[in-house]
Design a protein around this motif. Structure first.
Motif, mmCIF file in Angstrom:
data_model
loop_
_atom_site.group_PDB
_atom_site.id
_atom_site.type_symbol
_atom_site.label_atom_id
_atom_site.label_comp_id
_atom_site.label_asym_id
_atom_site.label_seq_id
_atom_site.Cartn_x
_atom_site.Cartn_y
_atom_site.Cartn_z
ATOM 1 N N MET A 5 1.054 -51.498 28.732
ATOM 2 C CA MET A 5 0.733 -51.913 30.091
ATOM 3 C C MET A 5 1.996 -51.854 30.936
ATOM 4 O O MET A 5 3.083 -52.179 30.474
ATOM 5 C CB MET A 5 0.155 -53.338 30.109
ATOM 6 N N GLU A 6 1.832 -51.428 32.186
ATOM 7 C CA GLU A 6 2.954 -51.352 33.112
ATOM 8 C C GLU A 6 3.175 -52.714 33.760
ATOM 9 O O GLU A 6 2.224 -53.447 34.037
ATOM 10 C CB GLU A 6 2.681 -50.296 34.180
ATOM 11 N N VAL A 7 4.424 -53.050 33.990
ATOM 12 C CA VAL A 7 4.790 -54.324 34.590
ATOM 13 C C VAL A 7 5.492 -54.060 35.912
ATOM 14 O O VAL A 7 6.434 -53.261 35.981
ATOM 15 C CB VAL A 7 5.711 -55.136 33.650
ATOM 16 N N ASP A 8 5.022 -54.726 36.958
ATOM 17 C CA ASP A 8 5.631 -54.594 38.282
ATOM 18 C C ASP A 8 6.904 -55.443 38.315
ATOM 19 O O ASP A 8 6.862 -56.663 38.214
ATOM 20 C CB ASP A 8 4.646 -55.076 39.347
ATOM 21 N N LEU A 9 8.059 -54.802 38.466
ATOM 22 C CA LEU A 9 9.350 -55.487 38.453
ATOM 23 C C LEU A 9 9.948 -55.637 39.840
ATOM 24 O O LEU A 9 11.159 -55.705 40.012
ATOM 25 C CB LEU A 9 10.327 -54.728 37.538
ATOM 26 N N GLY A 11 9.974 -58.186 41.599
ATOM 27 C CA GLY A 11 10.665 -59.464 41.679
ATOM 28 C C GLY A 11 12.127 -59.375 41.304
ATOM 29 O O GLY A 11 12.947 -60.167 41.765
ATOM 30 N N VAL A 12 12.490 -58.417 40.451
ATOM 31 C CA VAL A 12 13.894 -58.246 40.075
ATOM 32 C C VAL A 12 14.698 -57.729 41.256
ATOM 33 O O VAL A 12 15.802 -58.197 41.546
ATOM 34 C CB VAL A 12 14.019 -57.291 38.869
ATOM 35 N N LYS A 13 14.129 -56.752 41.969
ATOM 36 C CA LYS A 13 14.832 -56.185 43.125
ATOM 37 C C LYS A 13 14.994 -57.211 44.240
ATOM 38 O O LYS A 13 15.994 -57.228 44.946
ATOM 39 C CB LYS A 13 14.066 -54.965 43.642
ATOM 40 N N GLN A 14 13.988 -58.082 44.396
ATOM 41 C CA GLN A 14 14.048 -59.076 45.460
ATOM 42 C C GLN A 14 14.853 -60.310 45.074
ATOM 43 O O GLN A 14 15.074 -61.183 45.908
ATOM 44 C CB GLN A 14 12.620 -59.503 45.833
ATOM 45 N N SER A 15 15.283 -60.369 43.794
ATOM 46 C CA SER A 15 16.087 -61.492 43.294
ATOM 47 C C SER A 15 15.415 -62.835 43.575
ATOM 48 O O SER A 15 16.032 -63.777 44.082
ATOM 49 C CB SER A 15 17.495 -61.456 43.908
ATOM 50 N N MET A 93 15.020 -67.053 31.445
ATOM 51 C CA MET A 93 13.570 -67.167 31.487
ATOM 52 C C MET A 93 13.027 -66.544 32.763
ATOM 53 O O MET A 93 13.690 -66.547 33.807
ATOM 54 C CB MET A 93 13.147 -68.635 31.404
ATOM 55 N N ALA A 94 11.828 -65.997 32.644
ATOM 56 C CA ALA A 94 11.180 -65.359 33.782
ATOM 57 C C ALA A 94 9.730 -65.803 33.837
ATOM 58 O O ALA A 94 9.153 -66.249 32.855
ATOM 59 C CB ALA A 94 11.273 -63.840 33.673
ATOM 60 N N VAL A 95 9.132 -65.662 35.016
ATOM 61 C CA VAL A 95 7.731 -66.024 35.233
ATOM 62 C C VAL A 95 6.958 -64.763 35.585
ATOM 63 O O VAL A 95 7.332 -64.025 36.506
ATOM 64 C CB VAL A 95 7.590 -67.069 36.362
ATOM 65 N N PHE A 96 5.871 -64.510 34.832
ATOM 66 C CA PHE A 96 5.012 -63.352 35.072
ATOM 67 C C PHE A 96 3.643 -63.839 35.512
ATOM 68 O O PHE A 96 3.217 -64.950 35.176
ATOM 69 C CB PHE A 96 4.870 -62.500 33.804
ATOM 70 N N SER A 97 2.945 -63.010 36.254
ATOM 71 C CA SER A 97 1.583 -63.320 36.688
ATOM 72 C C SER A 97 0.676 -62.137 36.366
ATOM 73 O O SER A 97 1.129 -60.992 36.270
ATOM 74 C CB SER A 97 1.546 -63.618 38.189
ATOM 75 N N LEU A 106 6.261 -59.402 37.757
ATOM 76 C CA LEU A 106 7.345 -60.359 37.573
ATOM 77 C C LEU A 106 7.515 -61.141 38.868
ATOM 78 O O LEU A 106 7.846 -60.576 39.905
ATOM 79 C CB LEU A 106 8.649 -59.632 37.217
ATOM 80 N N GLU A 107 7.273 -62.447 38.813
ATOM 81 C CA GLU A 107 7.381 -63.278 40.007
ATOM 82 C C GLU A 107 8.825 -63.648 40.312
ATOM 83 O O GLU A 107 9.194 -63.840 41.463
ATOM 84 C CB GLU A 107 6.544 -64.545 39.828
#
Length: 252
Positions: A5-9, A11-15, A93-97, A106-107
């Motif tokens: 499954m692909e994950v939208d990252l 949130g990483v770019k937006q910090s 730690m990271a939060v995913f939705s 990635l939130e």
């Protein structure tokens, strides 16, 4: 293998920085009762003696007694819940939705950890007492019936092991005990061909009931409870008309 499954990252770019907060169970249950776009409460962030203080105030609509489903009008859910802050430490730690279309995004990364605790009041202690009563309440209760149950429930399907037992019972019921000498002749004839037999094979050969056959085999045979020939019968040495492989090797 599991499906990739692909994950939208994004949130990483937006910090994005997110808070990881542990809340009481009753508080999360109150949030679930809120309207889809309704307000569940407000967070106040301030400074006191150089330390950050955070407090969550529950919405007045969710404090109402009908929100917890109780009939006691004197009982309410606590309104104010101060945060106890904890360091993140060396953990990452990271939060995913997950969306309705099963897309994972990635939130953000966890920048603060906190624990949401209620202000201890008499009202809160009543709530805890109620929760303890509910947790120890038995899930099943005995009930006295005013009259006897006359309805008889019969099984719909017949299980395989029941059918096998009935078949075996009918087969063995048809078996009639033959004369002892005749059964001995059949057994000796069988053991001249092979040294070891299980009881099922002997029943098939002699067509005799199992109990009657075992009674005879205990006199002329030996049961192997372990070893290579486990769960089989063989004749006692004095009844053998042949030599085993080991005996032949010794004589030669």
């Amino acid at each position: 293998m599991s499906e990739k499954m692909e994950v939208d990252l994004t949130g990483v770019k937006q910090s994005k920085g997110v808070w990881l907060v542990k809340v009481p169970k009753y508080l999360s249950q109150q949030w679930d009762k809120a309207a889809e776009k309704g307000e569940v409460g407000k967070i106040a962030i301030g400074k006191k003696q150089g330390k950050t203080e955070v407090c969550f105030s529950l919405s007045d609509e969710l404090i109402a007694l009908d929100a917890v489903g109780e009939n006691d009008a004197s009982l309410e859910v606590p309104k104010d819940h101060p945060f106890t802050m904890h360091p993140v430490g060396g953990q990452t730690m990271a939060v995913f939705s997950r969306s309705n279309t099963d897309e994972i995004s990635l939130e953000g990364m966890v920048v603060h950890r906190a624990e949401c605790r209620p202000v201890v009041t008499d009202n809160y202690m009543k709530l805890k007492k109620l929760q303890i009563k509910e947790s120890i309440k038995p899930q099943r209760l005995s009930q006295q019936l005013e009259r006897a149950v006359t309805t008889i429930f019969k099984p719909v399907a017949n299980h395989d092991f029941n059918m096998e037992y009935e078949k075996k019972k009918k087969t063995e019921g048809k078996m009639v005990r033959a004369e002892r000498q005749l059964v001995l002749d059949m057994l000796f004839s069988a053991f001249e061909k092979h040294q070891y037999y299980n009881i099922k094979a002997l029943v098939d050969i002699t067509k005799q009931p199992v109990t009657y056959l075992k009674e005879i085999m205990r006199e002329i045979g030996t049961y192997n409870s372990k070893g290579v020939h486990k769960s089989t019968w063989e004749l006692k040495p004095e009844y053998r008309h042949y030599q085993s492989d080991e005996e032949e090797m010794q004589t030669t």
